[in-house]
Scaffold this motif. Structure first.
Motif, PDB file in Angstrom:
ATOM      1  N   SER A  80       5.914 -37.434 -13.559  1.00  0.00           N
ATOM      2  CA  SER A  80       5.377 -38.073 -12.205  1.00  0.00           C
ATOM      3  C   SER A  80       6.494 -38.681 -11.635  1.00  0.00           C
ATOM      4  N   HIS A  81       7.895 -38.896 -12.439  1.00  0.00           N
ATOM      5  CA  HIS A  81       8.940 -39.703 -11.648  1.00  0.00           C
ATOM      6  C   HIS A  81       9.517 -38.716 -10.546  1.00  0.00           C
ATOM      7  N   ALA A 218       6.557 -44.504  -9.459  1.00  0.00           N
ATOM      8  CA  ALA A 218       6.692 -43.109  -9.909  1.00  0.00           C
ATOM      9  C   ALA A 218       7.209 -43.051 -11.473  1.00  0.00           C
TER      10      ALA A 218
END
Length: 491
Positions: A80-81, A218
């Protein structure tokens, strides 16, 4: 000077851009999307930096520095980052230049391709957590409380000085903890520190809250934020603090031995504030005459302008002013005696009004004869004549009174620009004609959040920390809701 500014009511965006440049805060650079922070603007940032750094260290944090370049594979480790930052990353692919064989100039050497591309730091979670794997072995190594002052790059094509630039300055804190409870407490503590700094030093009232899932950082489990309201009715996110759970610890295999001898993943936070605060400072307080700076952050808190004819009068005024300058500085008040003979007093008055210097003293021959100073305060533009033996006490009073006054003015503006609505039509009407924060019930779904954003350009700025539980219906879908959230158009 100041009178050449576009009026806020005419074009707020143009007023802001002109003010940042004319007040010598910053300017656009030869590199697209990047800015040059000029000495006067950087002096304000240095005061912000010094105060925040003091507050961080008082809560046990230490400064360190980590690389500007991050291997691409590091970003890939937390899904997600990387998804959150992929579109903003600047990428280094080669390590050498050479002269073109045809003499046309310098080219990238095609034989100097990196084995693995390097990302120019958009944020440092990945490089830092790779480092923490080596630093953390046992519960004795925790908590690890690290802050970094650095620059970051997030590729922006539509930029505005301080508010959105491809490169900006910031601080980023990264901490590791033995328990979930400790990490959440850390994230909340840093949100509170940002709020205290904003209100006590920037004189900017903020609302503390939690971001919705779609607005989270994120890779975060929870994002805490402080939201401020600008004079044009738009919101500005002024600082964020993230509870990262164990996401990065698991991605980078950061474990510690507990007191019982078990191996467990650590719990993480990250938090940051940037030169975006400079834009917030300008837009919260300034007026059609120029900057209005809170005394605690003003590079020059008092300016003294002599009004004279000939060197003899200037020398006499200089002798009168010298002890005052010394006494003010001994009290920690920054003061400038502007004895330049290249500019007239009227020019200087305009210049310091434009630059937001909190207090201006003027002294001429009549003041010399009467033992007085003319004292002008920047926030209200009020002037009065003060006896020389009372002027230090007057300045000390003004430092505190102006700090309080501009905070109260901003708070009053916010109070009148938080509007509760119960229907979507009412919501749209307030957004269009009044602006500010709009408090409304939301059903908690991403679909509704996206619909509102698409149709009105307003986003959920936060779920306020102090939001009371109440029964209501979503203004869009009519579904049950238990809390009001704050919407606004935002920078």
């Amino acid at each position: 000077m100041g009178k050449n500014l576009t009026k806020r009511a005419e074009d707020y965006s143009k007023w802001y851009n002109e003010l940042v440049v004319k007040a010598d805060l910053a300017e656009n650079s030869g590199v697209r999307g990047c800015m040059v922070i000029k000495p006067y603007g950087f002096a304000i940032w240095e005061k912000m930096q010094a105060q925040l750094d003091k507050m961080f260290k008082e809560t046990g944090h230490e400064n360190a520095y980590f690389p500007l370049f991050i291997p691409k594979s590091y970003l890939s480790k937390e899904a997600s980052h990387v998804a959150g930052f992929a579109k903003e990353c600047a990428v280094v692919t080669h390590y050498r230049l050479k002269n073109a064989e045809d003499g046309s100039g310098i080219i990238v050497d095609p034989d100097a391709k990196l084995e693995e591309e390097l990302i120019v730091r958009p944020t440092s979670e990945t490089i830092i957590w790779d480092t923490y794997r080596r630093w953390i072995q046992s519960y004795r190594d925790l908590p690890l409380l690290i802050n970094q002052w650095a620059n970051v790059v997030r590729w922006e094509m539509r930029t505005r000085l301080f508010l959105r630039t491809a490169e900006f300055l910031w601080q980023e804190g990264h901490t590791a903890h033995a328990t979930e409870k400790e990490a959440i407490a850390e994230a909340e503590q840093m949100m509170n520190i940002y709020a205290e700094f904003a209100e006590e030093h920037m004189a900017m009232p903020v609302i503390k809250g939690i971001k919705t899932e779609s607005e989270r950082f994120a890779g975060a489990v929870e994002t805490y934020c402080i939201e401020a309201l600008m004079q044009d009715g738009k919101a500005l996110q002024a600082g964020t603090s993230h509870f990262l759970g164990q996401n990065f610890a698991k991605a980078f295999d950061v474990k510690f031995a507990t007191k019982e001898g078990n191996q467990e993943y650590v719990w993480a936070t990250s938090w940051g504030a940037s030169t975006r605060l400079m834009g917030a400072l300008v837009m919260t307080h300034s007026d059609d005459n120029g900057l209005v700076l809170p005394p605690k952050l003003a590079p020059i808190q008092v300016v003294i302008v002599p009004i004279y004819k000939g060197e003899e009068q200037l020398d006499a005024i200089s002798d009168r002013v010298a002890p005052l300058v010394k006494e003010l500085r001994s009290k920690g008040i920054s003061v400038k005696f502007d004895n330049r003979d290249t500019h007239k007093p009227g020019f200087k008055f305009n210049e310091y009004e434009l630059k937001g210097v909190p207090v201006r003293l003027a002294i001429g021959q009549r003041d010399m004869d009467n033992g007085t100073y003319e004292v002008a305060r920047r926030d209200t533009l009020e002037k009065e004549t003060v006896n020389a033996d009372e002027v230090v006490a007057k300045i000390e009073f003004l430092m505190e009174d102006m700090q309080r006054n501009i905070f109260q003015k901003a708070l009053d503006h916010r109070k009148t620009h938080i509007t509760e609505v119960n229907s979507y039509d009412e919501f749209k009407e307030v957004l269009e004609n009044k602006g500010g924060f709009v408090s409304a019930f939301w059903d908690g779904t991403l679909e509704t959040e996206d619909k509102i954003k698409e149709e009105t350009k307003a986003t959920i700025r936060c779920i306020p920390i102090d939001a009371k539980d109440e029964v209501g219906s979503c203004m869009v879908t009519g579904k049950p809701a238990t809390k009001r959230v704050l919407f606004a158009k935002a920078y």
